[in-house]
Design a protein around this motif. Sequence first.
Motif, mmCIF file in Angstrom:
data_model
loop_
_atom_site.group_PDB
_atom_site.id
_atom_site.type_symbol
_atom_site.label_atom_id
_atom_site.label_comp_id
_atom_site.label_asym_id
_atom_site.label_seq_id
_atom_site.Cartn_x
_atom_site.Cartn_y
_atom_site.Cartn_z
ATOM 1 N N HIS A 1 -5.504 -13.160 -9.202
ATOM 2 C CA HIS A 1 -6.590 -12.339 -8.656
ATOM 3 C C HIS A 1 -6.306 -11.971 -7.205
ATOM 4 N N HIS A 2 -5.888 -12.961 -6.435
ATOM 5 C CA HIS A 2 -5.675 -12.704 -5.011
ATOM 6 C C HIS A 2 -4.512 -11.754 -4.772
ATOM 7 N N LEU A 3 -3.481 -11.850 -5.613
ATOM 8 C CA LEU A 3 -2.393 -10.880 -5.513
ATOM 9 C C LEU A 3 -2.912 -9.463 -5.771
ATOM 10 N N VAL A 4 -3.680 -9.304 -6.860
ATOM 11 C CA VAL A 4 -4.150 -7.962 -7.218
ATOM 12 C C VAL A 4 -5.067 -7.414 -6.119
ATOM 13 N N GLU A 5 -5.916 -8.266 -5.602
ATOM 14 C CA GLU A 5 -6.800 -7.793 -4.535
ATOM 15 C C GLU A 5 -5.982 -7.383 -3.302
ATOM 16 N N ALA A 6 -4.951 -8.163 -2.999
ATOM 17 C CA ALA A 6 -4.092 -7.835 -1.854
ATOM 18 C C ALA A 6 -3.390 -6.484 -2.081
ATOM 19 N N LEU A 7 -2.913 -6.265 -3.313
ATOM 20 C CA LEU A 7 -2.248 -4.988 -3.618
ATOM 21 C C LEU A 7 -3.207 -3.808 -3.417
ATOM 22 N N PHE A 8 -4.439 -3.971 -3.925
ATOM 23 C CA PHE A 8 -5.429 -2.897 -3.716
ATOM 24 C C PHE A 8 -5.696 -2.698 -2.217
ATOM 25 N N LEU A 9 -5.761 -3.814 -1.496
ATOM 26 C CA LEU A 9 -6.124 -3.756 -0.078
ATOM 27 C C LEU A 9 -5.131 -2.908 0.717
ATOM 28 N N VAL A 10 -3.847 -2.954 0.327
ATOM 29 C CA VAL A 10 -2.843 -2.197 1.071
ATOM 30 C C VAL A 10 -2.539 -0.861 0.392
ATOM 31 N N GLY A 11 -3.350 -0.508 -0.599
ATOM 32 C CA GLY A 11 -3.206 0.808 -1.216
ATOM 33 C C GLY A 11 -2.204 0.863 -2.355
ATOM 34 N N LEU A 12 -1.695 -0.283 -2.791
ATOM 35 C CA LEU A 12 -0.756 -0.270 -3.922
ATOM 36 C C LEU A 12 -1.546 -0.340 -5.242
ATOM 37 N N ASP A 13 -2.387 0.694 -5.430
ATOM 38 C CA ASP A 13 -3.301 0.708 -6.588
ATOM 39 C C ASP A 13 -2.542 0.689 -7.914
ATOM 40 N N HIS A 14 -1.456 1.420 -7.981
ATOM 41 C CA HIS A 14 -0.703 1.513 -9.215
ATOM 42 C C HIS A 14 -0.128 0.133 -9.584
ATOM 43 N N GLU A 15 0.465 -0.537 -8.594
ATOM 44 C CA GLU A 15 1.023 -1.861 -8.821
ATOM 45 C C GLU A 15 -0.091 -2.863 -9.189
ATOM 46 N N ALA A 16 -1.221 -2.722 -8.518
ATOM 47 C CA ALA A 16 -2.353 -3.633 -8.791
ATOM 48 C C ALA A 16 -2.820 -3.476 -10.240
ATOM 49 N N THR A 17 -2.972 -2.228 -10.642
ATOM 50 C CA THR A 17 -3.448 -1.957 -12.000
ATOM 51 C C THR A 17 -2.433 -2.437 -13.043
ATOM 52 N N ASN A 18 -1.171 -2.165 -12.791
ATOM 53 C CA ASN A 18 -0.139 -2.625 -13.726
ATOM 54 C C ASN A 18 -0.116 -4.142 -13.833
ATOM 55 N N TRP A 19 -0.323 -4.808 -12.698
ATOM 56 C CA TRP A 19 -0.313 -6.273 -12.713
ATOM 57 C C TRP A 19 -1.487 -6.805 -13.553
ATOM 58 N N MET A 20 -2.616 -6.171 -13.380
ATOM 59 C CA MET A 20 -3.781 -6.576 -14.184
ATOM 60 C C MET A 20 -3.509 -6.403 -15.673
ATOM 61 N N LYS A 21 -2.881 -5.276 -16.011
ATOM 62 C CA LYS A 21 -2.581 -4.999 -17.414
ATOM 63 C C LYS A 21 -1.537 -5.993 -17.938
ATOM 64 N N MET A 22 -0.552 -6.303 -17.086
ATOM 65 C CA MET A 22 0.458 -7.280 -17.497
ATOM 66 C C MET A 22 -0.187 -8.658 -17.701
ATOM 67 N N TYR A 23 -1.058 -9.043 -16.759
ATOM 68 C CA TYR A 23 -1.531 -10.437 -16.755
ATOM 69 C C TYR A 23 -2.765 -10.631 -17.649
ATOM 70 N N TRP A 24 -3.852 -9.957 -17.322
ATOM 71 C CA TRP A 24 -5.052 -10.121 -18.156
ATOM 72 C C TRP A 24 -4.860 -9.424 -19.510
ATOM 73 N N GLY A 25 -4.166 -8.292 -19.480
ATOM 74 C CA GLY A 25 -3.812 -7.622 -20.735
ATOM 75 C C GLY A 25 -2.920 -8.510 -21.591
ATOM 76 N N GLY A 26 -2.080 -9.301 -20.930
ATOM 77 C CA GLY A 26 -1.210 -10.230 -21.657
ATOM 78 C C GLY A 26 -2.007 -11.256 -22.440
ATOM 79 N N MET A 27 -3.114 -11.726 -21.855
ATOM 80 C CA MET A 27 -3.968 -12.681 -22.585
ATOM 81 C C MET A 27 -4.576 -12.026 -23.816
ATOM 82 N N LEU A 28 -4.913 -10.740 -23.680
ATOM 83 C CA LEU A 28 -5.461 -10.029 -24.841
ATOM 84 C C LEU A 28 -4.396 -9.910 -25.930
ATOM 85 N N GLN A 29 -3.166 -9.588 -25.514
ATOM 86 C CA GLN A 29 -2.123 -9.367 -26.519
ATOM 87 C C GLN A 29 -1.569 -10.666 -27.107
ATOM 88 N N ASP A 30 -1.405 -11.681 -26.282
ATOM 89 C CA ASP A 30 -0.800 -12.926 -26.770
ATOM 90 C C ASP A 30 -1.769 -13.766 -27.588
#
Lengths: 524, 524
Positions: free
Chosen positions: A450-479
């Motif tokens: 969570h803190h990584l994703v928030e940090a990414l959003f904070l510095v404007g790396l929205d694309h990376e933040a969103t991808n990380w969420m999809k990789m991580y929380w999306g991973g729980m959905l898929q696995d």
Amino acid sequence: MSFQQNQTFEINRNGRFEQIADDLGPILYRENVVVNQIVEVVKNKGKIHGWEVKSGGSAGELSKQVLGKGDQVILDFGDHQVGYLSLHIQPVGSPPDAPLHLRLTFGEMPVEMAESFSDYDGWISSSWLQEETIHVDVLPNQLKLPRRYSFRYLKIEVLDTSPKYKVSFDNVSIEAVTSADVHNVDTFEHKDKELVEIDRVSIKTLQDCMQDVFEDGPKRDRRLWLGDLRLQAMANYATVQNNELVKRNLYQFAAVPNQDGQVSANLFVEPTLIPDDTFLFDYSLFFTTTLYDYYQATKDDEAIHDLWMTAYRQIEIGIERLDRRCIVEDDDSWWSFIDWHPELNKQGPSQAILIYALRRAIELAEILQKENEKNFMLTQLAKVEEASIKYLWKEGQGFFVSGEQEQVSWATQVWMVLAEVLDQEKSRVLLKRLLTEPPKIEMNTPYMHHHLVEALFLVGLDHEATNWMKMYWGGMLQDGGADTFWELYNPTDKEFSPYGNHLINSYCHAWSCTPTYLLRKFLK
Amino acid sequence: MSFQQNQTFEINRNGRFEQIADDLGPILYRENVVVNQIVEVVKNKGKIHGWEVKSGGSAGELSKQVLGKGDQVILDFGDHQVGYLSLHIQPVGSPPDAPLHLRLTFGEMPVEMAESFSDYDGWISSSWLQEETIHVDVLPNQLKLPRRYSFRYLKIEVLDTSPKYKVSFDNVSIEAVTSADVHNVDTFEHKDKELVEIDRVSIKTLQDCMQDVFEDGPKRDRRLWLGDLRLQAMANYATVQNNELVKRNLYQFAAVPNQDGQVSANLFVEPTLIPDDTFLFDYSLFFTTTLYDYYQATKDDEAIHDLWMTAYRQIEIGIERLDRRCIVEDDDSWWSFIDWHPELNKQGPSQAILIYALRRAIELAEILQKENEKNFMLTQLAKVEEASIKYLWKEGQGFFVSGEQEQVSWATQVWMVLAEVLDQEKSRVLLKRLLTEPPKIEMNTPYMHHHLVEALFLVGLDHEATNWMKMYWGGMLQDGGADTFWELYNPTDKEFSPYGNHLINSYCHAWSCTPTYLLRKFLK
């Protein structure tokens, strides 16, 4: 989360705060949930822990199944539930001439239905495994279990009846409970349906953790931890907005500090309000930041007036840990949480959290016109920031380090960004380097992710933040088809448990509920 | 006792009888019993099952013991108890951060504390083993268990706490219950102190079996069996005199006969009054003899008027089983109880029990001036007695035989004496021969031994009767320090269990309570 023993502390109890917290006791919303289907648990290497469920019949078939000694049935309630189980038991055959002996096993995940709890070998208490053995003397019987469980699946095993009768089950239902009213939450709309699903499961996770207090996990520990409360409160403001529950929990922490005025890392609320004897550097500071967030959401002047002294005291205690260099002292004990990682050095991220908390405390002091405290903190902030750059930033490596061994971890970089120690551009470069040159000391919990994703959003790396969420929380959905987000998930080590056994992991955990906050704050 | 399945019968319910029985629901006397001492169970080959208890400390030491994961303590309540357990649990250490997981094991005998219930391999339901596993979420806790147990010893095992806390126990007590008021029972005085002790333990056995009904055993089956009721009623008239409880139980049997009017061998009283689908030749006839005994004790004219039809119908059903010779038909099913013995042929003793019941039914008919029924029964009695001599008495052997194989058993001789088929002198000779030339098919239960002793007294062999009581019931005192008399005891095979495992045996059993009746009737 566990454990540190500190038997010498005293509670400095504030009766007025406790009374205010008591008066804010929440309404529990109750819903009756019936069985969705009968299932079988089968092996599937592609799924988390190697198990998945397959349909084994409609719920209507249940009452037709006759179970004798050694028979079992696994029921699926269709989604994660927190509540109280009822079931009706009908004898079949001669009048029951011996008690019925049942074992009921509750599972959030298929693995809990498939692997025997008697094989559990983890180091935290097996008493969290959700299993009951029950004797029923009189049949037919409308059984209502007094304990609350957190589960989607229920295994009913008939340990014994007698040679003269068997049993069947019907009207198996749950009275599900929560203090979250999910009916008035705005829909999160997005063209990426995976993000919409992540938002939905986040809210469900939050909902199932919202009970008499914000619990860390309804399966385990069912307790109010400051680190979880802070994140739940953020998700709560963005969705169900039970702000009084946040207020209640803040007053509870403030009601039972120790003799130094430090708030505990977590509280027990039964049989009475008792602070745990665990005190963590970062969690105590989060009292202050959670009060700040609460004020931003509510503008509740009375609460910040009441709780300012407690909030300020946590800052003072944080500052007291600074050495002559103005770096927080490290030690070998479990003094700060940060993440579940046996090798993680806590100094760097703790230093950053002190800065993060100081910034918010200074704002509170300004609102409350506490000039002396504000000026003191401004002076301290300048010193601590300067020391962070001087001693922890390694220009050559392009990373912050932590501890005597100058450890480079994800956690230190993430928290230094959230603490805004560098300017935004430098923070962005740091995070990009973090993603491309990942340090060995990785992140193990959704809490840290969570803190990584928030940090990414904070510095404007929205694309990376969103991808990380999809990789991580999306991973729980898929696995694992997660119905709620898990306490622990490491995509590169899916069996990871800090407790030595994945059966004891919580699969509906407060600190995993934040994507709804992140999505609604940064992607709107 | 168990099992015969007969799914086709219908209940011919009599609402008025059921209402009368309900209105006679007994007062339960309640007494608080506290722990007597802490004990250890140690091996001793001289004691029953090879175990005995040794003192392990005073009850006052209990609250000072601190138990963690894997620890256990065994408590002794000083005497056999039937009731509800309460205990107070105190956490020791940090605030409890995980539920307490306990196993409580209740034992009437040391063996139940020493041998694991998970090794049980008997053929009747393991659900009778008195063991609970319990999760306690909130500590301290005043735990009160909802089920009733029958025990003297309690083993408390801590399955898990957490690394942060342990527990101690105090205020462990039982609310003991009985519908027997033992305070007004006359003292039995005798110079032989062993007989005085046998009398005392008999009354304790009766007391602990007297609950909402006359139960066969408070550990197992906790149920109203006609064979037990008959003997309990006899002991009751001689001691505690709760005659209304006998009346209640007779009306209960009469309230739910089958479509032929036959009363069941046993009744369930919860959730409603239900007859078991077990019908036994001898037990049904004992309805009639129990009503006769009840009338002798109470002169309750209303009851015999009400219940006469039921009593007479049992006689008719008994007579219906006679073959052309006027001998009751044998078969391979479990049609008559007599005793727990796999090889015992039931024909001879069943024939005797029909005669025994006819004599008493004839007396009832005379009191009620039922001339037709009386005359019919007198005719039948003459025929059945004559046939018994003609076909079952073997002058050469000096024994009665039973079944096609002409089996000579203790049971047949004993019941023929009780049925007074021979004159008293011949009966005395028969019993003397029985003692000196014992048949291979012996007696396995106190129930059958009771009938031998009563037969000995009946023919004036008081010395032999008394010695037999001292050998048999006195043996239970010596081999196991019996607090109450056992369901099963065979001095030549002390591990005997008809159920395949002695852990499931009942050690407080109604049919063993009769010495007080025998002593008070024949030795006064």
